[in-house]
Design an enzyme around this catalytic site. Sequence first.
Site, PDB file in Angstrom:
ATOM      1  N   PHE A  11      37.646 -25.185   3.789  1.00 35.16           N
ATOM      2  CA  PHE A  11      38.092 -26.194   4.749  1.00 35.16           C
ATOM      3  C   PHE A  11      38.389 -25.592   6.125  1.00 35.16           C
ATOM      4  O   PHE A  11      37.910 -26.081   7.151  1.00 35.16           O
ATOM      5  CB  PHE A  11      39.334 -26.893   4.186  1.00 35.16           C
ATOM      6  CG  PHE A  11      39.850 -28.025   5.022  1.00 35.16           C
ATOM      7  CD1 PHE A  11      39.004 -29.006   5.499  1.00 35.16           C
ATOM      8  CD2 PHE A  11      41.203 -28.118   5.319  1.00 35.16           C
ATOM      9  CE1 PHE A  11      39.476 -30.064   6.267  1.00 35.16           C
ATOM     10  CE2 PHE A  11      41.700 -29.162   6.075  1.00 35.16           C
ATOM     11  CZ  PHE A  11      40.823 -30.145   6.555  1.00 35.16           C
ATOM     12  N   ARG A  30      31.383 -15.556  -1.849  1.00 31.85           N
ATOM     13  CA  ARG A  30      30.573 -15.645  -3.071  1.00 31.85           C
ATOM     14  C   ARG A  30      29.257 -16.372  -2.837  1.00 31.85           C
ATOM     15  O   ARG A  30      28.302 -16.188  -3.584  1.00 31.85           O
ATOM     16  CB  ARG A  30      31.382 -16.348  -4.169  1.00 31.85           C
ATOM     17  CG  ARG A  30      32.498 -15.485  -4.737  1.00 31.85           C
ATOM     18  CD  ARG A  30      33.271 -16.181  -5.828  1.00 31.85           C
ATOM     19  NE  ARG A  30      34.031 -17.329  -5.337  1.00 31.85           N
ATOM     20  CZ  ARG A  30      34.838 -18.064  -6.061  1.00 31.85           C
ATOM     21  NH1 ARG A  30      34.978 -17.801  -7.351  1.00 31.85           N
ATOM     22  NH2 ARG A  30      35.500 -19.070  -5.543  1.00 31.85           N
ATOM     23  N   ASP A  45      33.518 -10.933  -4.116  1.00 34.22           N
ATOM     24  CA  ASP A  45      34.445 -11.759  -4.883  1.00 34.22           C
ATOM     25  C   ASP A  45      35.822 -11.091  -4.823  1.00 34.22           C
ATOM     26  O   ASP A  45      35.995  -9.974  -5.322  1.00 34.22           O
ATOM     27  CB  ASP A  45      33.967 -11.890  -6.325  1.00 34.22           C
ATOM     28  CG  ASP A  45      34.833 -12.836  -7.148  1.00 34.22           C
ATOM     29  OD1 ASP A  45      35.897 -13.254  -6.657  1.00 34.22           O
ATOM     30  OD2 ASP A  45      34.440 -13.139  -8.291  1.00 34.22           O
ATOM     31  N   CYS A  65      40.479 -15.904   5.488  1.00 31.83           N
ATOM     32  CA  CYS A  65      40.847 -17.263   5.065  1.00 31.83           C
ATOM     33  C   CYS A  65      40.697 -17.466   3.572  1.00 31.83           C
ATOM     34  O   CYS A  65      41.268 -18.413   3.017  1.00 31.83           O
ATOM     35  CB  CYS A  65      39.972 -18.301   5.778  1.00 31.83           C
ATOM     36  SG  CYS A  65      40.096 -18.316   7.567  1.00 31.83           S
ATOM     37  N   ALA A  67      41.026 -17.491  -0.349  1.00 32.23           N
ATOM     38  CA  ALA A  67      42.220 -17.446  -1.199  1.00 32.23           C
ATOM     39  C   ALA A  67      41.981 -18.257  -2.463  1.00 32.23           C
ATOM     40  O   ALA A  67      41.092 -19.111  -2.509  1.00 32.23           O
ATOM     41  CB  ALA A  67      43.430 -18.008  -0.457  1.00 32.23           C
ATOM     42  N   TYR A 137      51.691 -19.472  -6.094  1.00 35.44           N
ATOM     43  CA  TYR A 137      50.848 -19.390  -4.895  1.00 35.44           C
ATOM     44  C   TYR A 137      51.629 -18.779  -3.740  1.00 35.44           C
ATOM     45  O   TYR A 137      51.177 -17.837  -3.088  1.00 35.44           O
ATOM     46  CB  TYR A 137      50.344 -20.787  -4.536  1.00 35.44           C
ATOM     47  CG  TYR A 137      49.585 -20.867  -3.234  1.00 35.44           C
ATOM     48  CD1 TYR A 137      48.365 -20.204  -3.077  1.00 35.44           C
ATOM     49  CD2 TYR A 137      50.068 -21.622  -2.166  1.00 35.44           C
ATOM     50  CE1 TYR A 137      47.658 -20.289  -1.881  1.00 35.44           C
ATOM     51  CE2 TYR A 137      49.369 -21.712  -0.975  1.00 35.44           C
ATOM     52  CZ  TYR A 137      48.170 -21.047  -0.838  1.00 35.44           C
ATOM     53  OH  TYR A 137      47.478 -21.126   0.347  1.00 35.44           O
ATOM     54  N   ILE A 187      46.419 -52.982   1.102  1.00 39.88           N
ATOM     55  CA  ILE A 187      47.431 -53.560   0.218  1.00 39.88           C
ATOM     56  C   ILE A 187      48.817 -53.100   0.686  1.00 39.88           C
ATOM     57  O   ILE A 187      48.943 -52.045   1.317  1.00 39.88           O
ATOM     58  CB  ILE A 187      47.207 -53.142  -1.258  1.00 39.88           C
ATOM     59  CG1 ILE A 187      47.218 -51.602  -1.396  1.00 39.88           C
ATOM     60  CG2 ILE A 187      45.900 -53.723  -1.783  1.00 39.88           C
ATOM     61  CD1 ILE A 187      47.118 -51.105  -2.818  1.00 39.88           C
ATOM     62  N   ILE A 204      43.289 -29.378  11.509  1.00 42.06           N
ATOM     63  CA  ILE A 204      42.385 -28.241  11.400  1.00 42.06           C
ATOM     64  C   ILE A 204      41.994 -27.727  12.779  1.00 42.06           C
ATOM     65  O   ILE A 204      41.826 -26.521  12.996  1.00 42.06           O
ATOM     66  CB  ILE A 204      41.134 -28.635  10.566  1.00 42.06           C
ATOM     67  CG1 ILE A 204      40.272 -27.412  10.264  1.00 42.06           C
ATOM     68  CG2 ILE A 204      40.317 -29.701  11.253  1.00 42.06           C
ATOM     69  CD1 ILE A 204      40.873 -26.455   9.314  1.00 42.06           C
TER      70      ILE A 204
END
Length: 317
Positions: A11, A30, A45, A65, A67, A137, A187, A204
């Site tokens: 992203f 990868r 990797d 970046c 992770a 994390y 709704i 971003i």
Amino acid sequence: MRIALTGASGFVGNQLMRKLEGFEVNVVGRSKPSNLRDEYFFKGDFASNCNLYDALRYVDVVIHCAARVHLMVETSTEPLIAYRRVNTEGTINFAKQAAVAGVKRFIFISTIKVNGEETSLDTPFTAADRRLPQDPYGVSKSEAEQQLLNLSSKTGMEVVIIRPPLIYGPGVQANFASLMNLISRDIPLPFACFNMNKRSMVSIYNLVDLIFKCIDHPKATNEVFLVSDDEDLSTIEIIKRLCKACGKNAFMLPVPVGLFQFAGLVTGKSREVKRLTNSLHVDISKTKELLGWIPPMSVDEGFKRTADAFFESKREK
């Protein structure tokens, strides 16, 4: 200047690739991005201690970046080990090779989860706060930060750490996409009482702009930076402004917050409820003052671009 970028298919990395069009960029990952020439791609990797020295030769700056990202539904039976393998051990293995190769600066995209999971209404996180990660994390990213700074002190390779909160923009997934999906149905939404918190987010575009700023700014050396759109909003304010961006009505039902909290306990969704009701906001004054950086895009513009991309993707399906 030559840059090595990891996570180019992700992203953040995908948007960053566009920003770096004027640079020579080696991509490590990868899978090769479809529009990248073969000679600029280096297969690697980060879950293994692979040799990436060839990708780092003649490189001036690394932007890391890649992770193992935070998962809403954890699949590993030993999540901390899984996160450490990529986010801590993989990062440090890569950084050590970068230092040996003569890389001048290593930019690490971390997470606000290193600070913790929530703030009080009146006390935002700062870059100077003690690290208090609460989940695997966050722990893995925190450990990587500490080891990177130690490596810098031993080798002289400059380190820059950026901790973003929730990142949104075209193609965003997870809770933000779920919320836009709800809004798109026109709704009534049960969030009228969610007005006593503050949440920081970053588009971003603003995050990538800050990363770009850190490539060669002399005052970024060995610093930790928090980042946001510089406008903290309550949950109800976020929803109302997303509704506007989506061209939808913002009709809200006043369901008590306590009822959501009780439902969260019963269903095992307390964490998800906390993200709607609790505060998590950050103070980016250090980032602005030290780097002379101001977020170039407003929240409303970021929401509009995100909403436009969301509806465009729905039309294409």
